[in-house]
Design a protein around this motif. Sequence first.
Motif, PDB file in Angstrom:
ATOM      1  N   VAL A  90     -47.016  46.422   5.844  1.00 52.21           N
ATOM      2  CA  VAL A  90     -47.581  48.063   5.744  1.00 52.21           C
ATOM      3  C   VAL A  90     -46.508  47.734   3.637  1.00 52.21           C
ATOM      4  N   LEU A  91     -45.675  46.400   4.313  1.00 49.12           N
ATOM      5  CA  LEU A  91     -45.608  46.812   2.686  1.00 49.12           C
ATOM      6  C   LEU A  91     -46.378  45.284   1.721  1.00 49.12           C
ATOM      7  N   ALA A  92     -46.347  44.586   2.310  1.00 51.90           N
ATOM      8  CA  ALA A  92     -47.272  43.656   1.678  1.00 51.90           C
ATOM      9  C   ALA A  92     -48.645  44.272   1.966  1.00 51.90           C
ATOM     10  N   LEU A  93     -49.221  44.932   3.037  1.00 48.04           N
ATOM     11  CA  LEU A  93     -50.106  45.363   2.021  1.00 48.04           C
ATOM     12  C   LEU A  93     -51.031  46.460   1.242  1.00 48.04           C
ATOM     13  N   ARG A  94     -49.521  47.092   0.968  1.00 47.40           N
ATOM     14  CA  ARG A  94     -49.382  47.799  -0.432  1.00 47.40           C
ATOM     15  C   ARG A  94     -50.325  49.102  -0.438  1.00 47.40           C
ATOM     16  N   PRO A  95     -50.874  50.064   0.169  1.00 47.16           N
ATOM     17  CA  PRO A  95     -52.229  50.694   0.576  1.00 47.16           C
ATOM     18  C   PRO A  95     -51.085  52.312  -0.502  1.00 47.16           C
ATOM     19  N   GLY A  96     -52.353  52.681  -1.238  1.00 44.71           N
ATOM     20  CA  GLY A  96     -51.729  53.850  -1.858  1.00 44.71           C
ATOM     21  C   GLY A  96     -51.291  55.186  -1.564  1.00 44.71           C
ATOM     22  N   LEU A  97     -51.776  55.198   0.376  1.00 49.07           N
ATOM     23  CA  LEU A  97     -51.132  56.339   0.340  1.00 49.07           C
ATOM     24  C   LEU A  97     -50.883  55.707   1.861  1.00 49.07           C
ATOM     25  N   VAL A  98     -49.832  56.309   2.824  1.00 48.29           N
ATOM     26  CA  VAL A  98     -49.215  56.210   4.090  1.00 48.29           C
ATOM     27  C   VAL A  98     -49.666  57.452   4.844  1.00 48.29           C
ATOM     28  N   TRP A  99     -50.960  57.518   5.206  1.00 50.14           N
ATOM     29  CA  TRP A  99     -50.944  58.815   6.807  1.00 50.14           C
ATOM     30  C   TRP A  99     -50.585  58.925   8.045  1.00 50.14           C
ATOM     31  N   LEU A 100     -49.168  59.623   8.778  1.00 51.79           N
ATOM     32  CA  LEU A 100     -48.512  59.619   9.700  1.00 51.79           C
ATOM     33  C   LEU A 100     -49.258  60.469  10.818  1.00 51.79           C
ATOM     34  N   GLN A 101     -49.955  60.832  11.486  1.00 50.25           N
ATOM     35  CA  GLN A 101     -51.323  61.391  11.867  1.00 50.25           C
ATOM     36  C   GLN A 101     -50.129  62.573  12.939  1.00 50.25           C
ATOM     37  N   SER A 102     -50.879  63.203  13.477  1.00 48.49           N
ATOM     38  CA  SER A 102     -50.131  64.761  14.012  1.00 48.49           C
ATOM     39  C   SER A 102     -48.247  64.262  15.471  1.00 48.49           C
ATOM     40  N   GLY A 103     -47.108  64.627  14.481  1.00 49.45           N
ATOM     41  CA  GLY A 103     -47.120  64.145  16.055  1.00 49.45           C
ATOM     42  C   GLY A 103     -45.727  62.341  15.416  1.00 49.45           C
ATOM     43  N   ILE A 104     -45.890  61.989  14.571  1.00 50.97           N
ATOM     44  CA  ILE A 104     -45.937  61.359  14.112  1.00 50.97           C
ATOM     45  C   ILE A 104     -44.551  61.295  13.162  1.00 50.97           C
ATOM     46  N   ARG A 105     -43.467  60.684  13.178  1.00 48.95           N
ATOM     47  CA  ARG A 105     -42.549  60.939  11.941  1.00 48.95           C
ATOM     48  C   ARG A 105     -41.221  59.816  12.156  1.00 48.95           C
ATOM     49  N   HIS A 106     -40.517  59.626  11.027  1.00 49.15           N
ATOM     50  CA  HIS A 106     -39.786  58.178  11.488  1.00 49.15           C
ATOM     51  C   HIS A 106     -38.824  58.296   9.787  1.00 49.15           C
ATOM     52  N   PRO A 107     -37.765  59.170   9.753  1.00 50.08           N
ATOM     53  CA  PRO A 107     -37.233  58.708   8.516  1.00 50.08           C
ATOM     54  C   PRO A 107     -36.964  57.755   8.070  1.00 50.08           C
ATOM     55  N   GLY A 108     -36.460  56.543   8.473  1.00 49.29           N
ATOM     56  CA  GLY A 108     -35.936  55.553   8.028  1.00 49.29           C
ATOM     57  C   GLY A 108     -37.598  54.981   7.489  1.00 49.29           C
ATOM     58  N   PHE A 109     -38.149  54.914   8.135  1.00 51.09           N
ATOM     59  CA  PHE A 109     -40.125  54.175   7.844  1.00 51.09           C
ATOM     60  C   PHE A 109     -40.131  55.335   6.646  1.00 51.09           C
ATOM     61  N   GLU A 110     -40.234  56.415   6.608  1.00 55.64           N
ATOM     62  CA  GLU A 110     -40.665  57.214   6.065  1.00 55.64           C
ATOM     63  C   GLU A 110     -39.906  57.042   4.511  1.00 55.64           C
ATOM     64  N   GLU A 111     -38.400  56.667   4.291  1.00 55.02           N
ATOM     65  CA  GLU A 111     -37.571  56.676   3.323  1.00 55.02           C
ATOM     66  C   GLU A 111     -38.033  55.399   2.561  1.00 55.02           C
ATOM     67  N   ALA A 112     -38.039  53.826   3.766  1.00 51.52           N
ATOM     68  CA  ALA A 112     -38.291  52.175   2.908  1.00 51.52           C
ATOM     69  C   ALA A 112     -39.836  53.016   1.859  1.00 51.52           C
ATOM     70  N   LEU A 113     -40.857  53.677   2.816  1.00 51.66           N
ATOM     71  CA  LEU A 113     -42.129  53.422   2.202  1.00 51.66           C
ATOM     72  C   LEU A 113     -42.112  54.201   0.943  1.00 51.66           C
ATOM     73  N   ALA A 114     -41.076  55.866   0.419  1.00 54.54           N
ATOM     74  CA  ALA A 114     -40.594  55.943  -0.767  1.00 54.54           C
ATOM     75  C   ALA A 114     -39.940  55.115  -2.053  1.00 54.54           C
ATOM     76  N   GLU A 115     -39.278  54.581  -0.867  1.00 57.07           N
ATOM     77  CA  GLU A 115     -38.198  53.101  -1.915  1.00 57.07           C
ATOM     78  C   GLU A 115     -38.968  52.413  -2.628  1.00 57.07           C
ATOM     79  N   ALA A 116     -40.541  51.634  -1.566  1.00 53.02           N
ATOM     80  CA  ALA A 116     -41.568  50.761  -2.250  1.00 53.02           C
ATOM     81  C   ALA A 116     -42.551  51.557  -3.171  1.00 53.02           C
ATOM     82  N   GLY A 117     -42.654  52.753  -3.626  1.00 51.27           N
ATOM     83  CA  GLY A 117     -43.360  53.722  -4.386  1.00 51.27           C
ATOM     84  C   GLY A 117     -44.916  54.107  -3.438  1.00 51.27           C
ATOM     85  N   ILE A 118     -45.156  54.295  -2.005  1.00 51.74           N
ATOM     86  CA  ILE A 118     -46.100  53.941  -1.132  1.00 51.74           C
ATOM     87  C   ILE A 118     -45.872  55.449  -1.067  1.00 51.74           C
TER      88      ILE A 118
END
Length: 137
Positions: A90-118
């Motif tokens: 995901v970090l290599a792809l660098r999408p403009g926005l990552v959308w986690l569908q209903s029921g999908i959450r992961h604080p560590g994943f979300e934090e890593a994306l935020a740190e990468a500016g995604i």
Amino acid sequence: MKDGELRTYLGRARTIAVLGAHQDPTRPAHYVPRYLWEQGYRILPVNPRFAGEELFGARVVASLEEIAEPVDILDVFRPSGALLGHLPEVLALRPGLVWLQSGIRHPGFEEALAEAGIPVVVDRCLMVEHRRLFGAP
């Protein structure tokens, strides 16, 4: 993310990669990207089970690493526990926005994306939000 920001992202987006896309029309991982495709988005389906087959007018690829073009939105249909395994691609792809569908959450994943500016949207259905924001059927 507020409605105005979502409307802007969805209004500008043209290409949506779908991690976990599925062939079964009764599954959200099929009917959500199908709806988006019908709304005019280009869908890039990703699922190793269906690699080489066609969905939504595109060849299914086995991993995000096989996508060699810019992706505006990455729509994720994977269990929360599987997200960190996808983080490097995901970090290599660098999408403009990552959308986690209903029921999908992961604080560590979300934090890593935020740190990468995604930016990331969590636990919301892209089809439902698109319909709500744009009044599509």
